[in-house]
Design a protein around this motif. Structure first.
Motif, PDB file in Angstrom:
ATOM      1  N   GLU A   6      67.955   4.099 -22.150  1.00  0.00           N
ATOM      2  CA  GLU A   6      67.624   3.303 -20.968  1.00  0.00           C
ATOM      3  C   GLU A   6      67.530   4.195 -19.735  1.00  0.00           C
ATOM      4  O   GLU A   6      68.187   5.238 -19.661  1.00  0.00           O
ATOM      5  CB  GLU A   6      68.683   2.230 -20.705  1.00  0.00           C
ATOM      6  CG  GLU A   6      68.915   1.257 -21.839  1.00  0.00           C
ATOM      7  CD  GLU A   6      70.124   1.606 -22.658  1.00  0.00           C
ATOM      8  OE1 GLU A   6      70.727   0.708 -23.258  1.00  0.00           O
ATOM      9  OE2 GLU A   6      70.480   2.803 -22.708  1.00  0.00           O
ATOM     10  N   GLY A   9      68.181   2.306 -13.787  1.00  0.00           N
ATOM     11  CA  GLY A   9      69.246   1.623 -13.077  1.00  0.00           C
ATOM     12  C   GLY A   9      69.513   2.286 -11.733  1.00  0.00           C
ATOM     13  O   GLY A   9      68.983   3.350 -11.418  1.00  0.00           O
ATOM     14  N   LEU A  20      63.843  -1.559 -15.227  1.00  0.00           N
ATOM     15  CA  LEU A  20      64.523  -0.780 -16.251  1.00  0.00           C
ATOM     16  C   LEU A  20      63.546  -0.448 -17.367  1.00  0.00           C
ATOM     17  O   LEU A  20      62.664  -1.244 -17.684  1.00  0.00           O
ATOM     18  CB  LEU A  20      65.714  -1.553 -16.825  1.00  0.00           C
ATOM     19  CG  LEU A  20      66.744  -2.075 -15.821  1.00  0.00           C
ATOM     20  CD1 LEU A  20      67.882  -2.777 -16.573  1.00  0.00           C
ATOM     21  CD2 LEU A  20      67.266  -0.971 -14.937  1.00  0.00           C
ATOM     22  N   TRP A  36      67.327  -7.193 -24.061  1.00  0.00           N
ATOM     23  CA  TRP A  36      68.178  -6.658 -23.004  1.00  0.00           C
ATOM     24  C   TRP A  36      69.424  -7.535 -22.903  1.00  0.00           C
ATOM     25  O   TRP A  36      69.329  -8.772 -22.935  1.00  0.00           O
ATOM     26  CB  TRP A  36      67.464  -6.651 -21.658  1.00  0.00           C
ATOM     27  CG  TRP A  36      66.419  -5.590 -21.506  1.00  0.00           C
ATOM     28  CD1 TRP A  36      65.081  -5.722 -21.710  1.00  0.00           C
ATOM     29  CD2 TRP A  36      66.630  -4.232 -21.110  1.00  0.00           C
ATOM     30  NE1 TRP A  36      64.445  -4.524 -21.463  1.00  0.00           N
ATOM     31  CE2 TRP A  36      65.376  -3.601 -21.091  1.00  0.00           C
ATOM     32  CE3 TRP A  36      67.752  -3.485 -20.758  1.00  0.00           C
ATOM     33  CZ2 TRP A  36      65.199  -2.255 -20.736  1.00  0.00           C
ATOM     34  CZ3 TRP A  36      67.592  -2.154 -20.415  1.00  0.00           C
ATOM     35  CH2 TRP A  36      66.327  -1.552 -20.409  1.00  0.00           C
ATOM     36  N   ARG A  38      73.478  -7.541 -20.788  1.00  0.00           N
ATOM     37  CA  ARG A  38      74.208  -6.941 -19.686  1.00  0.00           C
ATOM     38  C   ARG A  38      75.689  -7.269 -19.795  1.00  0.00           C
ATOM     39  O   ARG A  38      76.067  -8.277 -20.396  1.00  0.00           O
ATOM     40  CB  ARG A  38      73.658  -7.405 -18.339  1.00  0.00           C
ATOM     41  CG  ARG A  38      73.931  -8.870 -18.024  1.00  0.00           C
ATOM     42  CD  ARG A  38      73.244  -9.247 -16.711  1.00  0.00           C
ATOM     43  NE  ARG A  38      73.602 -10.596 -16.283  1.00  0.00           N
ATOM     44  CZ  ARG A  38      73.100 -11.193 -15.213  1.00  0.00           C
ATOM     45  NH1 ARG A  38      72.203 -10.555 -14.454  1.00  0.00           N
ATOM     46  NH2 ARG A  38      73.478 -12.416 -14.889  1.00  0.00           N
ATOM     47  N   THR A  91      75.021  -7.526 -10.881  1.00  0.00           N
ATOM     48  CA  THR A  91      75.663  -6.221 -11.066  1.00  0.00           C
ATOM     49  C   THR A  91      76.298  -6.143 -12.442  1.00  0.00           C
ATOM     50  O   THR A  91      77.108  -6.993 -12.819  1.00  0.00           O
ATOM     51  CB  THR A  91      76.725  -6.001  -9.984  1.00  0.00           C
ATOM     52  OG1 THR A  91      76.087  -5.917  -8.706  1.00  0.00           O
ATOM     53  CG2 THR A  91      77.505  -4.711 -10.247  1.00  0.00           C
ATOM     54  N   ILE A  93      76.298  -3.361 -16.334  1.00  0.00           N
ATOM     55  CA  ILE A  93      75.642  -2.342 -17.149  1.00  0.00           C
ATOM     56  C   ILE A  93      74.628  -3.070 -18.016  1.00  0.00           C
ATOM     57  O   ILE A  93      74.976  -4.041 -18.696  1.00  0.00           O
ATOM     58  CB  ILE A  93      76.640  -1.562 -18.019  1.00  0.00           C
ATOM     59  CG1 ILE A  93      77.656  -0.837 -17.138  1.00  0.00           C
ATOM     60  CG2 ILE A  93      75.900  -0.557 -18.907  1.00  0.00           C
ATOM     61  CD1 ILE A  93      78.760  -0.154 -17.916  1.00  0.00           C
ATOM     62  N   TYR A  94      73.408  -2.600 -18.002  1.00  0.00           N
ATOM     63  CA  TYR A  94      72.336  -3.236 -18.769  1.00  0.00           C
ATOM     64  C   TYR A  94      72.052  -2.397 -20.015  1.00  0.00           C
ATOM     65  O   TYR A  94      71.849  -1.181 -19.928  1.00  0.00           O
ATOM     66  CB  TYR A  94      71.084  -3.362 -17.913  1.00  0.00           C
ATOM     67  CG  TYR A  94      71.190  -4.502 -16.923  1.00  0.00           C
ATOM     68  CD1 TYR A  94      72.050  -4.412 -15.825  1.00  0.00           C
ATOM     69  CD2 TYR A  94      70.470  -5.671 -17.096  1.00  0.00           C
ATOM     70  CE1 TYR A  94      72.174  -5.466 -14.930  1.00  0.00           C
ATOM     71  CE2 TYR A  94      70.585  -6.726 -16.211  1.00  0.00           C
ATOM     72  CZ  TYR A  94      71.440  -6.620 -15.129  1.00  0.00           C
ATOM     73  OH  TYR A  94      71.568  -7.665 -14.249  1.00  0.00           O
ATOM     74  N   THR A 122      72.614   1.338 -18.728  1.00  0.00           N
ATOM     75  CA  THR A 122      72.303   1.864 -17.400  1.00  0.00           C
ATOM     76  C   THR A 122      72.909   0.928 -16.360  1.00  0.00           C
ATOM     77  O   THR A 122      72.812  -0.288 -16.468  1.00  0.00           O
ATOM     78  CB  THR A 122      70.787   2.035 -17.207  1.00  0.00           C
ATOM     79  OG1 THR A 122      70.527   2.661 -15.950  1.00  0.00           O
ATOM     80  CG2 THR A 122      70.050   0.709 -17.268  1.00  0.00           C
ATOM     81  N   GLN A 123      73.547   1.510 -15.365  1.00  0.00           N
ATOM     82  CA  GLN A 123      74.269   0.722 -14.367  1.00  0.00           C
ATOM     83  C   GLN A 123      73.314   0.173 -13.316  1.00  0.00           C
ATOM     84  O   GLN A 123      72.480   0.911 -12.763  1.00  0.00           O
ATOM     85  CB  GLN A 123      75.327   1.579 -13.680  1.00  0.00           C
ATOM     86  CG  GLN A 123      76.085   0.885 -12.570  1.00  0.00           C
ATOM     87  CD  GLN A 123      77.027  -0.190 -13.071  1.00  0.00           C
ATOM     88  OE1 GLN A 123      77.799   0.026 -14.007  1.00  0.00           O
ATOM     89  NE2 GLN A 123      76.985  -1.368 -12.447  1.00  0.00           N
ATOM     90  N   VAL A 124      73.459  -1.116 -13.038  1.00  0.00           N
ATOM     91  CA  VAL A 124      72.735  -1.770 -11.946  1.00  0.00           C
ATOM     92  C   VAL A 124      73.774  -2.347 -10.996  1.00  0.00           C
ATOM     93  O   VAL A 124      74.645  -3.108 -11.413  1.00  0.00           O
ATOM     94  CB  VAL A 124      71.813  -2.886 -12.469  1.00  0.00           C
ATOM     95  CG1 VAL A 124      71.235  -3.686 -11.310  1.00  0.00           C
ATOM     96  CG2 VAL A 124      70.701  -2.295 -13.322  1.00  0.00           C
TER      97      VAL A 124
END
Length: 128
Positions: A6, A9, A20, A36, A38, A91, A93-94, A122-124
Motif C-alpha cells: 500500500e 497514506g 491510496l 480495503w 481499516r 483516521t 491504518i488502511y 498505510t496510516q491515514v
C-alpha cells in the motif's frame, strides 16, 4: 503467494482527500477480488470496500458510500481507494487485501476471513 504493498497514506485536514494505492505482485492469477479494510486505535479491523477483479463490480460499507471510490488498473495490477470528504473518524491504518474465495455476489466478501493475502497497511490521519 501474493504480495501487496500500500501507499498514499498521510495526514490531511477534515474535508480533504487522499488516494491510496495497492500494488499486487506474485502469483496473482487466483485472485478474484481486492478489498480495503481499516483499523482505528483500539478498534477491530473493519471492511471499507471491495472490487471484483474480472468485472469490476464494487461494494462499500454504508459509512463510506458516496465518499470513497474503489477502482482497479488491470495493466498495473493495482487497486485504488479514492477518499473524499474525509473526517477525523476516518483516521486509521488502511489495509489492502486479496481474496481467492469463489463468490456469487462481491458484496459477500466483507469479513477478514474472506481474504487470504494482506498488505502491511498505510496510516491515514485526518485532523479536525
Amino acid at each position: 503467494q501474493v504480495q501487496l504493498v500500500e501507499s498514499g497514506g498521510g495526514m490531511v485536514q477534515a474535508g480533504g482527500s487522499l488516494r491510496l494505492s495497492c500494488a499486487a505482485s506474485g502469483r496473482t492469477f487466483g485472485r478474484v477480488a481486492m478489498g480495503w479494510f481499516r483499523q482505528a486505535p483500539g478498534k477491530e479491523r473493519e471492511f471499507v470496500a471491495v472490487i471484483s477483479w474480472s468485472v469490476g463490480t464494487t461494494y462499500y460499507a454504508d459509512s463510506m458510500k458516496g465518499r470513497f471510490t474503489i477502482s482497479r488498473d488491470d495493466a498495473k495490477n493495482t487497486v485504488y481507494l479514492q477518499m473524499n470528504s474525509l473526517k477525523p473518524d476516518d483516521t486509521a491504518i488502511y489495509y489492502c487485501a486479496a481474496s481467492t474465495r469463489a463468490f456469487y455476489y462481491v458484496s459477500s466478501l466483507t469479513t477478514i476471513r474472506d481474504y487470504t493475502y494482506w498488505g502491511q497497511g498505510t496510516q491515514v490521519t485526518v485532523s479536525s
